[in-house]
Design a protein around this motif. Structure first.
Motif, short mmCIF file in Angstrom:
data_model
loop_
_atom_site.label_atom_id
_atom_site.label_comp_id
_atom_site.label_asym_id
_atom_site.label_seq_id
_atom_site.Cartn_x
_atom_site.Cartn_y
_atom_site.Cartn_z
N THR A 348 8.32 32.40 51.73
CA THR A 348 8.71 31.61 50.79
C THR A 348 9.92 31.32 49.83
OG1 THR A 348 6.30 30.80 50.69
CG2 THR A 348 7.37 30.17 48.92
N GLY A 349 10.74 30.55 50.03
CA GLY A 349 11.99 30.84 49.17
C GLY A 349 11.96 30.53 47.77
N ARG A 350 12.61 31.62 46.99
CA ARG A 350 12.75 31.57 45.64
C ARG A 350 14.06 31.47 45.39
NH1 ARG A 350 14.02 34.85 41.19
NH2 ARG A 350 12.98 34.09 39.06
N LEU A 351 14.60 30.37 44.91
CA LEU A 351 16.13 30.22 44.67
C LEU A 351 16.62 30.53 43.17
CD1 LEU A 351 16.22 27.03 46.69
CD2 LEU A 351 16.42 29.33 47.51
N VAL A 352 17.83 31.02 42.84
CA VAL A 352 17.99 30.91 41.40
C VAL A 352 19.45 30.16 41.05
CG1 VAL A 352 19.17 33.22 41.91
CG2 VAL A 352 18.56 32.59 39.38
N ALA A 353 19.66 29.99 39.94
CA ALA A 353 20.80 29.03 39.49
C ALA A 353 21.72 30.01 38.71
CB ALA A 353 20.65 27.73 38.77
N LEU A 354 23.07 30.41 38.84
CA LEU A 354 23.79 31.39 37.94
C LEU A 354 24.94 30.50 37.63
CD1 LEU A 354 23.57 34.46 40.73
CD2 LEU A 354 22.03 33.99 38.91
N PRO A 361 21.77 34.03 34.82
CA PRO A 361 21.07 32.82 35.27
C PRO A 361 21.25 31.68 34.26
CG PRO A 361 19.56 34.93 35.44
CD PRO A 361 21.15 35.24 34.88
N VAL A 362 21.43 30.56 34.72
CA VAL A 362 21.58 29.35 33.74
C VAL A 362 20.35 28.23 34.15
CG1 VAL A 362 23.76 29.46 33.46
CG2 VAL A 362 22.91 28.25 35.43
N SER A 363 19.96 27.51 33.34
CA SER A 363 18.89 26.62 33.47
C SER A 363 19.43 25.31 34.26
CB SER A 363 18.47 25.96 32.12
OG SER A 363 17.41 24.98 32.22
N ALA A 364 18.96 24.73 35.12
CA ALA A 364 19.43 23.63 35.94
C ALA A 364 18.39 22.83 36.19
CB ALA A 364 20.11 24.17 37.23
N THR A 365 18.72 21.51 36.73
CA THR A 365 17.62 20.72 37.01
C THR A 365 17.80 20.51 38.53
OG1 THR A 365 18.13 19.09 35.14
CG2 THR A 365 17.09 18.21 37.15
N TRP A 366 16.48 20.87 38.97
CA TRP A 366 16.18 20.91 40.72
C TRP A 366 15.36 19.61 41.09
CZ3 TRP A 366 17.62 25.74 42.98
CH2 TRP A 366 17.87 26.71 41.86
N ARG A 367 15.77 18.93 42.17
CA ARG A 367 15.18 17.74 42.59
C ARG A 367 15.61 17.59 44.03
NH1 ARG A 367 16.01 12.33 43.51
NH2 ARG A 367 18.37 12.48 43.14
N TYR A 368 14.46 17.37 44.89
CA TYR A 368 14.48 17.06 46.14
C TYR A 368 15.22 15.79 46.29
CZ TYR A 368 11.77 21.16 47.21
OH TYR A 368 11.24 22.36 47.42
N ARG A 369 16.00 15.50 47.36
CA ARG A 369 16.58 14.25 47.37
C ARG A 369 15.68 13.06 47.35
NH1 ARG A 369 21.82 13.70 51.11
NH2 ARG A 369 22.55 15.13 49.27
N ASN A 370 14.64 12.82 47.93
CA ASN A 370 13.82 11.93 48.10
C ASN A 370 12.46 11.83 46.92
OD1 ASN A 370 14.92 10.86 50.34
ND2 ASN A 370 13.98 12.37 51.70
N ASP A 390 18.87 18.88 45.34
CA ASP A 390 20.29 18.61 44.33
C ASP A 390 19.83 19.64 43.21
OD1 ASP A 390 21.48 16.70 46.01
OD2 ASP A 390 20.19 15.13 44.97
N VAL A 391 20.82 20.36 42.84
CA VAL A 391 20.68 21.29 41.69
C VAL A 391 21.99 20.80 40.78
CG1 VAL A 391 20.40 23.75 40.99
CG2 VAL A 391 20.14 22.92 43.20
N GLU A 397 27.83 18.78 36.85
CA GLU A 397 28.24 19.36 38.17
C GLU A 397 27.03 19.58 38.99
OE1 GLU A 397 29.81 23.52 40.16
OE2 GLU A 397 29.84 23.01 38.14
N THR A 398 26.79 19.11 40.12
CA THR A 398 25.77 19.17 41.16
C THR A 398 26.19 19.83 42.38
OG1 THR A 398 24.73 17.15 40.24
CG2 THR A 398 23.98 17.81 42.64
N VAL A 399 25.08 20.52 42.89
CA VAL A 399 25.27 21.20 43.99
C VAL A 399 24.10 20.89 45.07
CG1 VAL A 399 24.97 23.59 45.33
CG2 VAL A 399 26.64 23.48 43.40
N THR A 400 24.33 20.51 46.09
CA THR A 400 23.39 20.03 47.01
C THR A 400 23.15 21.02 48.20
OG1 THR A 400 23.73 17.65 46.56
CG2 THR A 400 22.58 18.28 48.52
#
Length: 788
Positions: A348-354, A361-370, A390-391, A397-400
């Motif tokens: 199970t993947g745990r992802l982190v925003a930096l 670490p920085v707070s980001a908004t995580w959303r599956y495209r659908n 989408d992060v 700024e958004t990283v997909t």
């Protein structure tokens, strides 16, 4: 006249008959890319009867620019729709010689050329080109008001057709063409569009419009033969930006002005042609307005200096340079997305925003495209690896992230002779495999290998879920690698999970749960066919597997099981009565669940099937398992274990009271936990990576963990990798240490690791036979962590 023209390109065909009948006698099939120029092969051909099956027929004159005596008064240039019963009904008296070309519309795109009837001479073009996805060259004639074929590019991105175009003067009284010169035009199919890449050699004043799509799906290009006076010039060309970022979004706008030097007035209605040495322009040509001006825009995803040129048909031109620099991201994402490996091997993947500058670490908004909902946090647990993610930062700024990139399989065993294979989802939506060939370590056939959203694995095979809900399989046919016909036609699949040698799927239509592979399609002591009462459940939300048993959870959080009764296929009375189950996890022969914070387990007690020792827990959050032991992460940040003491249920006293655990990963017989301060603790069987003392000094600033059957890999904030455990399964990465920089994610099979880097390359290490020695370098550059 009994002969057959063969082709591997398409199943459709033109069927020629020597007499106007359809009895099948003396039939000649002509497949895609084969000219039906039967006259050159059989003098007795009468052109009396031609039928079509799943094919378009292109009828065209015998064009020969080397012979100016040919009369083209009655030439035919047309594309017939599929399934025409008999061309004789359309042309009772066929022109001779008349050729037919069988064109499969699923393989090529028809592009017509239109010349206005008022066109001054030269006014005829004979386009000579090779049909896409074939080796057949044809010539087609375009006359004023009588469209001809300009090209037939293939329907794959980047497919191009170069048409050699003799041109000349057409005399409608004699039907002859006085050929006078030659040009060349290149058409390309990309992203569902036809574009003109370049053209040259045509008379001054000639230009070709941007291709436009017709209602029938074909495309048309118009010839514009307006002569541009020599007195017109581009008086100025300027840009609003001298530099842009290479993010494909930042754009420079160019404005060109055309004036007539005789009057010094703006020249409206003039076509300007644009070219760039780097990046992409929004249009290849634009027309000046009443002020003599027109604009264009440049974007790019590469770096360098772009030279943008604007030119008129009379040859006048101007150029300007724009610098394209790298877009420095403010946001980095680290960590592998969830990998749907077999049985208890699930990672199970745990992802982190930096922050890209500080690596904090920085707070980001995580959303599956659908998805309609999102999560705000610095870390994110990946529960839908088949979806784009989408992060975003508050700045916008958004990283997909691409769907899960790499999956591994292989035996989960203490037998050191076993091995594994890998399957990678490439950016074009296909899968590439390597490793043990018999277990799926090869790339599937291109006929089925497309549109992949996410692959899943048994020990010895892979199945890929396409984004349209259909699936395909490869690997050991007895272990899930051969898809039954009734499942191969589905386009309703929502989820796939693999046991040791059996796949099960969840569908949106009945039967809602189906299985195939070992225990279903082959004789075995264990029956893994889905019971009818489970197959008919319409409210299933998730599916889980161990070696030889499956569990489904419905919308109310109730569990149901089938398979080997001794290994969890028969659910316990206590577990079966639970509601509100939020997590399920499998060892090899047991299952554990969390229901409203409490823990329950069933199956083989030697494999963790008895959870009595953790019955007191009321705040369990998530479960992880080795082959025979479980660890539960609690909402407090603490952990508890149960199951086999030799394979992970031996948590040291020093770790029992920690409340800073963020994530846990497992090998065959050991656990490793990521702590909030970026360090790592480990326990279990030393043969399988329990002892990390040798690298304890390097286990700092860790953000993600991965595991094979016997070793662990830790990813640092800076993108470096630390490994320990069994060296034969990846615990020693010394040989590739210099390559393990700027790593985004680490995936694995049972015996090797595969690290995906920010430069879209992959580094592999571990067991040579498990995908290290035969890694296909062609994957590099065609796979990426971020969606591009």
């Amino acid at each position: 006249m009994n002969f057959h023209l063969s082709s591997q390109q398409a199943a459709g065909s033109l069927i020629f008959y020597t007499q106007p009948n359809f009895g099948g006698q003396n039939a000649i099939d002509v497949l895609h890319g084969e000219t039906g120029d039967i006259a050159n092969r059989s003098g007795e051909w009468l052109y009396r009867s031609v039928a079509m099956a799943n094919m378009h027929a292109f009828a065209f004159s015998d064009v020969n620019p080397a012979d100016s005596s040919i009369n083209y008064l009655n030439h035919i240039e047309t594309m017939l729709s599929a399934n025409c019963a008999d061309l004789q009904t359309l042309w009772p008296s066929a022109q001779v010689p008349l050729h037919y070309l069988g064109v499969d519309p699923s393989l090529v795109v028809p592009v017509w050329l239109h010349i206005d009837a008022s066109q001054d001479v030269p006014n005829a073009i004979a386009a000579q080109f090779v049909v896409g996805v074939s080796t057949t060259q044809i010539s087609a004639l375009t006359l004023p008001g009588r469209d001809g074929m300009l090209g037939l590019p293939g329907r794959t991105d980047g497919s191009a057709v170069s048409a050699y175009c003799p041109f000349g003067d057409y005399d409608p009284s004699t039907g002859k063409v006085a050929w006078s010169g030659n040009g060349n035009i290149v058409l390309e199919y990309r992203g569902g569009q036809i574009t003109i890449l370049t053209y040259s050699g045509f008379p001054d004043g000639w230009s070709f419009s941007e291709p436009k799509q017709n209602a029938d799906g074909s495309w048309v290009v118009e010839l514009n033969a307006t002569v541009v006076p020599d007195s017109l010039i581009i008086s100025s060309l300027y840009t609003d930006k001298n530099s842009i970022k290479n993010d494909g979004i930042d754009a420079a706008t160019f404005t060109a002005t055309v004036i007539d030097t005789l009057t010094q007035l703006p020249a409206s209605g003039q076509t300007i042609y644009w070219h760039t040495t780097l990046g992409s322009l929004s249009s290849s040509s634009t027309v000046t307005n009443a002020q003599g001006q027109c604009t264009n825009q440049l974007t790019s995803v590469t770096t360098g200096t772009a030279t943008i040129t604007a030119s008129l048909d009379n040859g006048d031109s101007r150029a300007v340079n724009v610098d394209i620099s790298a877009d420095e991201p403010l946001l980095l994402i680290r960590g592998a997305r969830t990998s749907l490996r077999a049985s208890g091997q699930r990672q199970t993947g745990r992802l982190v925003a930096l922050d890209a500058l500080t690596l904090l670490p920085v707070s980001a908004t995580w959303r599956y495209r659908n998805a309609s909902t999102s999560t705000a946090a610095s870390a994110f647990l990946d529960v839908a690896p088949e979806q784009y993610l989408d992060v975003s930062l508050p700045s916008g700024e958004t990283v997909t992230l691409n769907p899960s990139n790499i999956i591994g399989n292989g035996e989960w065993t203490d037998d050191s002779t076993s091995a594994g294979a890998f399957a990678a989802r490439l950016n074009n939506g296909s899968c590439a495999g390597w490793g043990v060939a018999g277990w799926g370590g090869y790339s599937p056939s291109t006929q089925v290998n497309y549109g992949v959203a996410c692959p899943a694995a048994t020990f010895y095979a892979f199945t890929a879920l396409r984004s349209d809900g259909s699936i395909f399989s490869w690997g050991d046919g007895n272990e899930g690698g051969m898809l039954p016909a009734n499942i191969a036609v589905l386009n309703s699949v929502l989820e796939i999970k693999g046991s040791r040698g059996t796949f099960a799927l969840r569908s949106s239509v009945p039967p809602y749960i189906q299985s195939w592979g070992w225990g279903v399609d082959t004789p075995s002591a264990i029956n893994l066919t889905v019971p009818p009462y489970i197959a008919s459940m319409y409210d299933i939300k998730s599916l889980f597997a161990n070696d030889n048993a499956f569990v489904v959870i419905n919308n109310s959080g109730q569990a149901f099981a089938w398979g080997d009764a001794d290994a969890g296929g028969a659910i316990s009375q206590h577990a079966g009565a639970l509601r509100g189950i939020s997590d399920c996890c499998a060892s090899r022969r047991a299952f554990g669940v969390i229901a409203q914070g409490t823990i329950a387990a069933w199956g083989d007690e030697d494999y963790g099937g008895n959870g009595a020792e953790v019955a007191y827990v009321s705040n369990a959050l998530r479960l992880v398992a080795t082959e025979s032991a479980f660890t539960a992460l609690l909402t407090s940040g603490a952990i508890v274990c149960w199951g086999n003491p030799e394979y992970g249920n031996n948590l040291p006293d020093a770790y029992r009271y920690r409340t800073d655990i963020l994530d846990v990963k497992s090998t065959y017989g050991a656990f490793a936990a990521l702590c909030a301060d970026g360090t790592v603790i480990s326990w279990g069987n030393p043969l399988y990576g329990a002892n990390s003392a040798s690298v304890a000094g390097q286990l700092r600033d860790i953000v993600a963990l991965s595991a094979t059957s016997g070793s662990f890999a830790a990813l640092t904030r800076s993108g470096h990798v630390v490994t320990w455990g069994d060296s034969s399964t990846g615990g020693n990465s010394t040989a590739v240490a210099g390559q393990l920089t700027d790593v985004c994610a680490i995936y694995s099979n049972t015996h090797a690791f595969a690290a995906l880097k920010a430069d879209n390359s992959v580094v592999v290490w571990g067991d040579p036979a498990s995908g290290v020695n035969d890694f296909p370098s062609t994957i590099n550059g065609n796979i990426s962590y971020r969606a591009e």
